[in-house]
Design a protein around this motif. Structure first.
Motif, PDB file in Angstrom:
ATOM      1  N   GLY A   1      20.428  -5.164 -43.252  1.00 27.34           N
ATOM      2  CA  GLY A   1      20.017  -3.772 -43.354  1.00 27.34           C
ATOM      3  C   GLY A   1      18.517  -3.654 -43.529  1.00 27.34           C
ATOM      4  N   TYR A   2      18.058  -2.425 -43.623  1.00 27.72           N
ATOM      5  CA  TYR A   2      16.643  -2.172 -43.877  1.00 27.72           C
ATOM      6  C   TYR A   2      16.472  -0.770 -44.450  1.00 27.72           C
ATOM      7  N   GLY A   3      15.322  -0.580 -45.106  1.00 28.22           N
ATOM      8  CA  GLY A   3      15.008   0.719 -45.677  1.00 28.22           C
ATOM      9  C   GLY A   3      13.572   1.092 -45.370  1.00 28.22           C
ATOM     10  N   MET A   4      13.297   2.410 -45.318  1.00 26.64           N
ATOM     11  CA  MET A   4      11.958   2.910 -45.014  1.00 26.64           C
ATOM     12  C   MET A   4      11.631   4.028 -45.996  1.00 26.64           C
ATOM     13  N   LEU A   5      10.601   3.797 -46.829  1.00 26.60           N
ATOM     14  CA  LEU A   5      10.135   4.780 -47.803  1.00 26.60           C
ATOM     15  C   LEU A   5       8.812   5.348 -47.311  1.00 26.60           C
ATOM     16  N   GLN A   6       8.617   6.654 -47.469  1.00 27.37           N
ATOM     17  CA  GLN A   6       7.496   7.307 -46.796  1.00 27.37           C
ATOM     18  C   GLN A   6       6.760   8.284 -47.699  1.00 27.37           C
ATOM     19  N   TYR A   7       5.430   8.308 -47.534  1.00 29.69           N
ATOM     20  CA  TYR A   7       4.603   9.396 -48.057  1.00 29.69           C
ATOM     21  C   TYR A   7       3.868   9.991 -46.872  1.00 29.69           C
ATOM     22  N   GLN A   8       3.926  11.317 -46.744  1.00 29.13           N
ATOM     23  CA  GLN A   8       3.247  11.965 -45.624  1.00 29.13           C
ATOM     24  C   GLN A   8       2.568  13.246 -46.080  1.00 29.13           C
ATOM     25  N   ALA A   9       1.333  13.444 -45.611  1.00 25.34           N
ATOM     26  CA  ALA A   9       0.568  14.658 -45.880  1.00 25.34           C
ATOM     27  C   ALA A   9       0.262  15.341 -44.557  1.00 25.34           C
TER      28      ALA A   9
ATOM     29  N   TYR B   1      -5.508  19.966 -36.713  1.00 25.82           N
ATOM     30  CA  TYR B   1      -5.273  19.651 -38.119  1.00 25.82           C
ATOM     31  C   TYR B   1      -5.074  18.146 -38.255  1.00 25.82           C
ATOM     32  N   ASN B   2      -5.038  17.676 -39.491  1.00 23.36           N
ATOM     33  CA  ASN B   2      -4.933  16.242 -39.769  1.00 23.36           C
ATOM     34  C   ASN B   2      -3.636  15.906 -40.486  1.00 23.36           C
ATOM     35  N   MET B   3      -3.214  14.663 -40.309  1.00 22.43           N
ATOM     36  CA  MET B   3      -2.048  14.137 -41.013  1.00 22.43           C
ATOM     37  C   MET B   3      -2.373  12.740 -41.526  1.00 22.43           C
ATOM     38  N   ALA B   4      -1.633  12.325 -42.551  1.00 23.39           N
ATOM     39  CA  ALA B   4      -1.722  10.955 -43.061  1.00 23.39           C
ATOM     40  C   ALA B   4      -0.316  10.481 -43.386  1.00 23.39           C
ATOM     41  N   ASP B   5      -0.051   9.211 -43.138  1.00 16.67           N
ATOM     42  CA  ASP B   5       1.293   8.671 -43.362  1.00 16.67           C
ATOM     43  C   ASP B   5       1.186   7.254 -43.907  1.00 16.67           C
ATOM     44  N   ILE B   6       1.943   6.984 -44.982  1.00  9.16           N
ATOM     45  CA  ILE B   6       2.047   5.636 -45.553  1.00  9.16           C
ATOM     46  C   ILE B   6       3.518   5.310 -45.734  1.00  9.16           C
ATOM     47  N   GLU B   7       3.923   4.111 -45.297  1.00  9.38           N
ATOM     48  CA  GLU B   7       5.318   3.721 -45.415  1.00  9.38           C
ATOM     49  C   GLU B   7       5.443   2.326 -46.018  1.00  9.38           C
ATOM     50  N   LEU B   8       6.504   2.156 -46.783  1.00 10.14           N
ATOM     51  CA  LEU B   8       6.908   0.847 -47.268  1.00 10.14           C
ATOM     52  C   LEU B   8       8.252   0.543 -46.631  1.00 10.14           C
ATOM     53  N   ASP B   9       8.283  -0.503 -45.811  1.00 15.04           N
ATOM     54  CA  ASP B   9       9.495  -0.870 -45.085  1.00 15.04           C
ATOM     55  C   ASP B   9       9.969  -2.256 -45.536  1.00 15.04           C
ATOM     56  N   PHE B  10      11.269  -2.393 -45.662  1.00 14.03           N
ATOM     57  CA  PHE B  10      11.821  -3.708 -46.055  1.00 14.03           C
ATOM     58  C   PHE B  10      13.117  -3.973 -45.312  1.00 14.03           C
TER      59      PHE B  10
END
Length: 390
Positions: free
Chosen positions: A48-56, A379-388
């Motif tokens: 399996g896998y998981g994806m955690l995200q922060y997005q502005a 406009y602008n966006m930012a995205d950070i993800e932690l994937d495992f």
């Protein structure tokens, strides 16, 4: 058998298989206890896998910044009697507008793989359309699939289909042909017949989608391909249309929208570098509202804002800074929802991917968006993800 009952039985079976697999793993660790697995059942794995995200998002009037649980997937797969590969996969979502759609079955198929030049797959799986669609969400490399793939390959499909992760139910044949002196295939083909309704839904209009493609591989790491798709998307419900006398008449029944699409694709992966680009064109009307429920009934009104054409193109590069560890990336991503520049949405993305471990990585990117359908285009966006993965 009702669709809801089928979905319930599928989910119940898959969960039971997961539990059984966990039990087998636990018992195998106890030397004094052994379970005899039939010889014809081989290589069973739970992954399996998981994806955690922060997005502005800085869009005027729709600003946001939030942590979210993008997805968790659990897969059980293996082989039967050497020649058959099978897979079952469930997806769980965190922040969703319709929590009832999670969990859901995304994959459930078996494939006969005795001959590499002729393999047969049946069940629910990825549509054979574009290079990017069948890619693992983590390996794809960016915060999401490109706009044209998302809208025209069955993710958040422009036709109004429920979110289907690029998948459908059907039967497909595929294979590799024309091997060179080193045993590397020079040509791959794939073609399938599908319901045309997306995941976990039976056919509505008794029309089937025919989807296929091929690619040539002239040098190692290079693919150049073309894909085609002809079929329909339908739903049951009500709508209003103009009759022969110019009068508005309310209709009730099944409304079927023909869909015609093609894609041109190219990819080159060499020395840990990745270059990829794809153009997709679509012809076909779309429903005004997106289907959210498993039932086929609903609003069958057409969406006049996007008409019957759409297209899009993306081009990306992923370059190693530290091989197998740190990568820089950039993507140009254009989608025109009505195939006209007045509706063009272009995303310019740059970022980095860092592998903490082969199974854990952090992805970060910033995006400049130009959306011509908005009063304030940029406009602008930012995205950070932690994937495992596990």
């Amino acid at each position: 058998m009702p669709v809801t009952l089928i979905k319930y039985q599928m989910k119940k079976l898959l969960v039971s298989l997961f539990v059984a697999c966990l039990a087998l793993t636990a018992n195998a660790q106890e030397k004094e206890k052994t379970i005899k697995i039939p010889d014809w059942i081989q290589d069973v794995k739970l992954t399996g896998y998981g994806m955690l995200q922060y997005q502005a998002n800085g869009q005027e009037g729709a600003k946001s910044n939030s942590f979210s649980l993008r997805m968790l997937r659990l897969s059980l797969d293996g082989r039967i009697a050497n020649d058959f590969y099978w897979k079952a996969q469930i997806q769980f979502n965190g922040n969703t507008s319709t929590l009832g759609s999670s969990p859901r079955v995304v994959d459930l198929f078996a494939e006969w793989q005795k001959y590499p030049f002729f393999m047969v797959k049946a069940g629910q799986f990825k549509r054979p359309f574009t290079f990017e669609n069948p890619m693992h969400p983590i390996d794809q490399g960016f915060m999401s699939y490109s706009q044209n793939v998302s809208a025209l390959a069955g993710f958040s499909d422009r036709a109004g289909m429920h979110a289907s992760n690029g998948r459908d139910i059907g039967v497909q044949i595929q294979g590799d042909l024309l091997k060179n002196a080193k045993g590397r295939a020079l040509l791959h083909y794939q073609v399938g017949v599908f319901n045309g309704q997306g995941i976990n839904i039976s056919d509505v209009d008794q029309r089937k989608d025919l989807i296929g493609g091929f690619w040539v591989m002239p040098v190692r790491g290079m693919r150049i391909g073309a894909f085609g798709w002809t079929g329909s998307y339908a739903r049951k419900g009500t709508w209003t249309e103009t009759d022969a006398n110019g009068q508005q008449v309310e209709r009730t029944g099944t409304r079927s929208l023909s869909q015609r699409r093609y894609a041109l694709s190219a990819e080159y992966k060499v020395n840990d570098w990745t270059f990829r680009s794809e153009y997709i064109h679509s012809t076909g009307q779309a429903f005004k509202t997106r289907m959210q429920k498993a039932e086929h009934s609903g609003d069958c009104t057409l969406n006049p804002a996007i008409g019957d054409k759409a297209d899009g193109v993306y081009a990306l590069t992923i370059a190693p800074i530290i091989k197998k560890k740190l990568y820089a990336k950039a993507r140009y991503d254009l989608y025109r929802s009505n195939a006209e520049w007045s509706k063009a949405k272009t995303m310019y993305e740059v970022g980095v991917n860092y592998l903490i471990h082969k199974n854990i990585q952090i992805n970060a990117e910033v995006v400049r968006v130009n959306d011509r359908s908005l009063a304030d285009h940029n406009y602008n966006m930012a995205d950070i993800e932690l994937d495992f993965r596990f």
